[in-house]
Write a protein that holds these residues in place. Structure first.
Motif, PDB file in Angstrom:
ATOM      1  N   ARG A  50       0.822  -1.207   0.000  1.00 13.52           N
ATOM      2  CA  ARG A  50       0.000   0.000   0.000  1.00 13.52           C
ATOM      3  C   ARG A  50       0.856   1.258   0.000  1.00 13.52           C
ATOM      4  O   ARG A  50       0.478   2.278  -0.579  1.00 13.52           O
ATOM      5  CB  ARG A  50      -0.929   0.004   1.226  1.00 13.52           C
ATOM      6  N   ARG A  51       2.014   1.186   0.627  1.00  9.80           N
ATOM      7  CA  ARG A  51       2.873   2.372   0.732  1.00  9.80           C
ATOM      8  C   ARG A  51       3.784   2.551  -0.484  1.00  9.80           C
ATOM      9  O   ARG A  51       3.948   3.660  -1.006  1.00  9.80           O
ATOM     10  CB  ARG A  51       3.716   2.286   2.012  1.00  9.80           C
ATOM     11  N   TRP A  52       4.379   1.467  -0.965  1.00 10.91           N
ATOM     12  CA  TRP A  52       5.406   1.583  -2.003  1.00 10.91           C
ATOM     13  C   TRP A  52       4.976   1.079  -3.388  1.00 10.91           C
ATOM     14  O   TRP A  52       5.749   1.182  -4.332  1.00 10.91           O
ATOM     15  CB  TRP A  52       6.674   0.876  -1.556  1.00 10.91           C
ATOM     16  N   SER A  56       7.468  -1.957  -4.106  1.00 12.16           N
ATOM     17  CA  SER A  56       7.377  -2.717  -2.854  1.00 12.16           C
ATOM     18  C   SER A  56       8.220  -3.984  -2.855  1.00 12.16           C
ATOM     19  O   SER A  56       8.650  -4.455  -1.799  1.00 12.16           O
ATOM     20  CB  SER A  56       5.920  -3.075  -2.560  1.00 12.16           C
ATOM     21  N   TYR A 189      10.868  10.972   3.270  1.00  5.65           N
ATOM     22  CA  TYR A 189      10.221  10.023   4.175  1.00  5.65           C
ATOM     23  C   TYR A 189      10.214  10.605   5.580  1.00  5.65           C
ATOM     24  O   TYR A 189      11.250  11.017   6.089  1.00  5.65           O
ATOM     25  CB  TYR A 189      10.992   8.703   4.147  1.00  5.65           C
ATOM     26  N   GLU A 193       4.619   8.687   8.666  1.00 11.37           N
ATOM     27  CA  GLU A 193       4.003   8.889   7.360  1.00 11.37           C
ATOM     28  C   GLU A 193       3.131   7.721   6.944  1.00 11.37           C
ATOM     29  O   GLU A 193       2.176   7.885   6.190  1.00 11.37           O
ATOM     30  CB  GLU A 193       5.093   9.103   6.308  1.00 11.37           C
ATOM     31  N   ILE A 194       3.462   6.517   7.408  1.00 11.19           N
ATOM     32  CA  ILE A 194       2.703   5.338   7.010  1.00 11.19           C
ATOM     33  C   ILE A 194       1.230   5.490   7.410  1.00 11.19           C
ATOM     34  O   ILE A 194       0.905   5.651   8.579  1.00 11.19           O
ATOM     35  CB  ILE A 194       3.283   4.066   7.661  1.00 11.19           C
ATOM     36  N   LYS A 195       0.345   5.439   6.442  1.00  4.14           N
ATOM     37  CA  LYS A 195      -1.083   5.579   6.718  1.00  4.14           C
ATOM     38  C   LYS A 195      -1.756   4.227   6.898  1.00  4.14           C
ATOM     39  O   LYS A 195      -2.836   4.146   7.464  1.00  4.14           O
ATOM     40  CB  LYS A 195      -1.754   6.337   5.569  1.00  4.14           C
ATOM     41  N   TYR A 196      -1.139   3.198   6.373  1.00 13.34           N
ATOM     42  CA  TYR A 196      -1.771   1.879   6.391  1.00 13.34           C
ATOM     43  C   TYR A 196      -1.065   0.987   7.407  1.00 13.34           C
ATOM     44  O   TYR A 196      -0.225   0.169   7.064  1.00 13.34           O
ATOM     45  CB  TYR A 196      -1.712   1.260   4.995  1.00 13.34           C
TER      46      TYR A 196
END
Length: 218
Positions: A50-52, A56, A189, A193-196
């Motif tokens: 989800r982030r990258w 990923s 970064y 920051e990670i939303k998930y």
């Protein structure tokens, strides 16, 4: 000096390895099983994707390599090279070490591959996510996972500490290497920051599986 450290290690083992309840035997045995944590690994992959997105696979590959390298250094190199008997196989501790369900594991124990794998995965993933809640959780998981090996009587505290150091070393090397090869992965970064975050339902499934495994086998 080595003899003194060995004696201290045995004393700490006997202090931490006690005859606890069947419930805790089941929990620690389940904690030590690798299959128990498949939901956790899946959720980590989900967060990374989800982030990258398309990038990923770099991070997933790094996490896989961290476990492979840590495990090979611990089990493939150090255990046979040092050749230190596990407490479960040490004649001098016969009858003193509490073994759960007759489990003894392999002959040699330095260093603990469980500790090496757990701490490699914990540190590297925490460096990727930079999320305080996740960092606390994943290191708590690594510590309990490592302690479970002492609880089961198959590792000395020194084995676990050595394994943790191996895992940390591997994680740091891979993280620095990845930052050098793919700096764009960590560009702009920021902490938090990670939303998930790791999905709550995955944690619940993992806990249910842990308790279910304990009840089923004990």
């Amino acid at each position: 000096m080595i003899e003194i450290l060995d004696n201290l290690d045995k004393q700490w083992l006997l202090a931490l390895n006690n005859d606890y309840s069947v419930f805790w035997d089941g929990i620690m045995f389940a904690f030590s099983e690798k299959i128990t944590w498949i939901p956790l690994y899946i959720s980590m992959i989900y967060v990374i994707y989800r982030r990258w997105k398309k990038e990923s696979w770099w991070l997933i590959l790094a996490l896989i390599l961290s476990v492979v390298f840590a495990d090979q250094i611990a089990s493939g190199i150090l255990k046979d090279w040092v050749a230190r008997l596990r407490p479960s196989h040490d004649p001098s501790l016969a009858g003193q070490v509490v073994l759960v369900n007759g489990y003894k594991s392999g002959l040699y124990g330095f260093v603990s591959s469980h500790a090496a794998n757990s701490f490699a995965l914990a540190l590297l993933s925490s460096l990727f996510f930079r999320n305080r809640i996740f960092t606390v959780f994943i290191f708590l998981w690594a510590v309990i996972n490592a302690y479970s090996r002492i609880y089961l009587g198959v590792h000395y505290p020194g084995d676990v500490l050595g394994g943790a150091l191996v895992g940390v070393f591997v994680a740091v090397v891979l993280f620095l290497l990845l930052k050098k090869i793919r700096p764009a992965l960590f560009a702009e970064y920021r902490t938090g920051e990670i939303k998930y975050m790791i999905p709550v339902w995955i944690f619940l499934i993992t806990c249910v599986g842990l308790i279910g495994y304990s009840v089923w086998f004990f």
